[in-house]
Motif scaffolding. Sequence first.
Motif, mmCIF file in Angstrom:
data_model
loop_
_atom_site.group_PDB
_atom_site.id
_atom_site.type_symbol
_atom_site.label_atom_id
_atom_site.label_comp_id
_atom_site.label_asym_id
_atom_site.label_seq_id
_atom_site.Cartn_x
_atom_site.Cartn_y
_atom_site.Cartn_z
ATOM 1 N N VAL A 141 0.815 -1.218 0.000
ATOM 2 C CA VAL A 141 0.000 0.000 0.000
ATOM 3 C C VAL A 141 0.848 1.267 0.000
ATOM 4 O O VAL A 141 0.330 2.351 -0.290
ATOM 5 C CB VAL A 141 -0.965 0.017 1.201
ATOM 6 N N SER A 142 2.129 1.160 0.325
ATOM 7 C CA SER A 142 2.988 2.348 0.342
ATOM 8 C C SER A 142 4.439 1.913 0.296
ATOM 9 O O SER A 142 4.809 0.867 0.845
ATOM 10 C CB SER A 142 2.732 3.175 1.612
ATOM 11 N N ASN A 143 5.255 2.746 -0.368
ATOM 12 C CA ASN A 143 6.702 2.512 -0.453
ATOM 13 C C ASN A 143 7.433 3.819 -0.146
ATOM 14 O O ASN A 143 7.890 4.510 -1.060
ATOM 15 C CB ASN A 143 7.101 2.027 -1.853
ATOM 16 N N PRO A 144 7.544 4.233 1.100
ATOM 17 C CA PRO A 144 8.266 5.466 1.408
ATOM 18 C C PRO A 144 9.694 5.442 0.855
ATOM 19 O O PRO A 144 10.486 4.568 1.185
ATOM 20 C CB PRO A 144 8.255 5.506 2.935
ATOM 21 N N GLY A 145 9.982 6.403 -0.012
ATOM 22 C CA GLY A 145 11.268 6.453 -0.692
ATOM 23 C C GLY A 145 11.313 5.664 -1.978
ATOM 24 O O GLY A 145 12.280 5.737 -2.721
ATOM 25 N N GLY A 146 10.257 4.899 -2.250
ATOM 26 C CA GLY A 146 10.208 4.077 -3.458
ATOM 27 C C GLY A 146 9.066 4.487 -4.367
ATOM 28 O O GLY A 146 8.289 5.405 -4.065
ATOM 29 N N THR A 147 8.936 3.810 -5.485
ATOM 30 C CA THR A 147 7.862 4.092 -6.424
ATOM 31 C C THR A 147 6.524 3.629 -5.853
ATOM 32 O O THR A 147 6.457 2.712 -5.038
ATOM 33 C CB THR A 147 8.112 3.380 -7.763
ATOM 34 N N ALA A 148 5.459 4.265 -6.283
ATOM 35 C CA ALA A 148 4.122 3.893 -5.825
ATOM 36 C C ALA A 148 3.815 2.462 -6.256
ATOM 37 O O ALA A 148 4.101 2.075 -7.392
ATOM 38 C CB ALA A 148 3.082 4.853 -6.388
ATOM 39 N N PRO A 149 3.251 1.648 -5.361
ATOM 40 C CA PRO A 149 2.914 0.271 -5.746
ATOM 41 C C PRO A 149 1.831 0.247 -6.819
ATOM 42 O O PRO A 149 0.850 0.989 -6.738
ATOM 43 C CB PRO A 149 2.422 -0.350 -4.443
ATOM 44 N N LYS A 150 2.025 -0.598 -7.830
ATOM 45 C CA LYS A 150 1.052 -0.729 -8.919
ATOM 46 C C LYS A 150 0.747 -2.201 -9.153
ATOM 47 O O LYS A 150 1.658 -3.033 -9.172
ATOM 48 C CB LYS A 150 1.601 -0.097 -10.206
ATOM 49 N N TYR A 151 -0.524 -2.486 -9.325
ATOM 50 C CA TYR A 151 -0.958 -3.850 -9.626
ATOM 51 C C TYR A 151 -1.611 -3.866 -11.006
ATOM 52 O O TYR A 151 -2.403 -2.978 -11.329
ATOM 53 C CB TYR A 151 -1.954 -4.339 -8.579
ATOM 54 N N ARG A 152 -1.264 -4.850 -11.797
ATOM 55 C CA ARG A 152 -1.886 -5.055 -13.109
ATOM 56 C C ARG A 152 -2.424 -6.475 -13.159
ATOM 57 O O ARG A 152 -1.662 -7.427 -12.999
ATOM 58 C CB ARG A 152 -0.873 -4.826 -14.237
ATOM 59 N N LYS A 153 -3.727 -6.555 -13.335
ATOM 60 C CA LYS A 153 -4.411 -7.861 -13.338
ATOM 61 C C LYS A 153 -4.066 -8.650 -12.078
ATOM 62 O O LYS A 153 -3.851 -9.865 -12.102
ATOM 63 C CB LYS A 153 -4.054 -8.656 -14.596
ATOM 64 N N GLY A 154 -4.005 -7.918 -10.967
ATOM 65 C CA GLY A 154 -3.758 -8.547 -9.685
ATOM 66 C C GLY A 154 -2.321 -8.838 -9.356
ATOM 67 O O GLY A 154 -2.016 -9.317 -8.261
ATOM 68 N N LYS A 155 -1.396 -8.526 -10.286
ATOM 69 C CA LYS A 155 0.010 -8.823 -10.061
ATOM 70 C C LYS A 155 0.789 -7.543 -9.764
ATOM 71 O O LYS A 155 0.687 -6.562 -10.499
ATOM 72 C CB LYS A 155 0.611 -9.539 -11.272
ATOM 73 N N LEU A 156 1.550 -7.576 -8.690
ATOM 74 C CA LEU A 156 2.371 -6.446 -8.304
ATOM 75 C C LEU A 156 3.498 -6.245 -9.313
ATOM 76 O O LEU A 156 4.191 -7.190 -9.681
ATOM 77 C CB LEU A 156 2.951 -6.677 -6.908
ATOM 78 N N GLN A 157 3.676 -4.988 -9.747
ATOM 79 C CA GLN A 157 4.733 -4.662 -10.692
ATOM 80 C C GLN A 157 6.036 -4.329 -9.959
ATOM 81 O O GLN A 157 6.045 -4.125 -8.742
ATOM 82 C CB GLN A 157 4.294 -3.485 -11.567
ATOM 83 N N VAL A 158 7.128 -4.290 -10.699
ATOM 84 C CA VAL A 158 8.440 -4.056 -10.108
ATOM 85 C C VAL A 158 8.468 -2.732 -9.352
ATOM 86 O O VAL A 158 8.012 -1.697 -9.850
ATOM 87 C CB VAL A 158 9.535 -4.061 -11.193
ATOM 88 N N MET A 159 9.005 -2.780 -8.125
ATOM 89 C CA MET A 159 9.137 -1.597 -7.278
ATOM 90 C C MET A 159 10.616 -1.233 -7.177
ATOM 91 O O MET A 159 11.460 -2.113 -6.980
ATOM 92 C CB MET A 159 8.574 -1.880 -5.887
ATOM 93 N N VAL A 160 10.915 0.063 -7.282
ATOM 94 C CA VAL A 160 12.303 0.514 -7.192
ATOM 95 C C VAL A 160 12.369 1.797 -6.382
ATOM 96 O O VAL A 160 11.353 2.421 -6.067
ATOM 97 C CB VAL A 160 12.919 0.764 -8.594
ATOM 98 N N GLN A 161 13.580 2.194 -6.032
ATOM 99 C CA GLN A 161 13.773 3.462 -5.343
ATOM 100 C C GLN A 161 13.321 4.611 -6.225
ATOM 101 O O GLN A 161 13.588 4.638 -7.428
ATOM 102 C CB GLN A 161 15.254 3.641 -4.982
ATOM 103 N N ASP A 162 12.644 5.574 -5.623
ATOM 104 C CA ASP A 162 12.164 6.747 -6.345
ATOM 105 C C ASP A 162 12.865 8.019 -5.888
ATOM 106 O O ASP A 162 13.070 8.932 -6.673
ATOM 107 C CB ASP A 162 10.652 6.893 -6.149
ATOM 108 N N GLN A 163 13.224 8.084 -4.600
ATOM 109 C CA GLN A 163 13.904 9.249 -4.038
ATOM 110 C C GLN A 163 15.158 8.774 -3.306
ATOM 111 O O GLN A 163 15.096 7.817 -2.531
ATOM 112 C CB GLN A 163 12.973 9.978 -3.057
ATOM 113 N N ALA A 164 16.270 9.449 -3.531
ATOM 114 C CA ALA A 164 17.555 9.029 -2.958
ATOM 115 C C ALA A 164 17.693 9.509 -1.518
ATOM 116 O O ALA A 164 18.632 10.213 -1.159
ATOM 117 C CB ALA A 164 18.700 9.527 -3.815
#
Length: 354
Positions: free
Chosen positions: A297-320
């Motif tokens: 539901v949240s990734n502090p410092g990372g990219t916003a979580p996204k689901y496509r057809k129920g599958k979580l997409q790759v999460m990476v750092q968004d802010q250094a």
Amino acid sequence: MPTRKINRKDFLKQAAVLSAAPFIAPHFYIGKSKPKLSDEVIGHGKFKYRVHQQWGDLDPSKTPVKNCHEMVMDSKGRLIMVGDETQNNILIYDKSGKLLDSWGTTYEGGHGLTLWNAGGEEFLFICDTTGYVAKTTLDGKELMRIEHPSKVGALEEDKPFRPTETTIGPNGDIYVADGYASNYIYQYNQKGEFIRKFGGAGDEDDQFQTSHGVCIDNRNAANPTLLVTSRSHNAFKRFTLDGKYLETIFLPGAFVCRPVIDGENLYAGVCWSRLKYLNRTPESGFVTILDKDNKVVSNPGGTAPKYRKGKLQVMVQDQAIFKHCHDVCIDEDKNIYVCQWNANQTYPVKLERV
């Protein structure tokens, strides 16, 4: 393990975003009053936080740290941190960031820290990656050691034992994750007598690649289970308390550390994420938060979580903001305290829930 292909256009777009992200350098604060709170807010949805980058800063000439590995909170609200600096392995803070106490000069590989409340009496379990687990009082008196599993016939004597984490079951059983060596989970009773081992290194569902963390998931009070990190698989794996595999919680892109349960949510530090060519990238950590259904539901410092057809997409750092998030601790106000490994001797950072 499934991977996601990335084309050149997407890669260049991602690289541009990352290069534009602000870098917050580690800062050692020495003085009587704390600096003003950061204006930066990170996170997603209902889980957003204001960054207190200098919350835990101390005088490094008096109270140095190498790596701030893990933190727990005791019944008095004190925040207890373990590290691998033998001048002061254990640092004890109050929630304002004031140092209350420090102790420990022998834990060269001070890494894992578990708090066990045994009917009102509290104990610590310290994992030292040089090869043992120590049970101590809160003021540092050592009560018991769990040493190399060869002593109970559970591992060959010439094989390394580098424990990274423990958790304590409802009946007092001790689970030890050998995350930096055999990748087995060793189960002992509360007297330190060996019961069984399970897992081991591999890519099967019931095996691990870096079984770095372990915890009791008691969100279903009638049916507690064991959550084990498989960090290089970007996953948590669930087991029964007697070591039978149940399911995998896949967190693509996130090299997660120990799972931390607070209320109905699951929190974890992410030590690395997959940036360039989807490989593990240095200094790419963030924090991840899952709800009661194990949905991010949240990734502090990372990219916003996204689901496509129920599958979580790759999460990476968004802010250094973070380098390598190694652990998180949650207080009663749902603030997060972040410990980091390999982050230029950075002290713990506080994320204030907003």
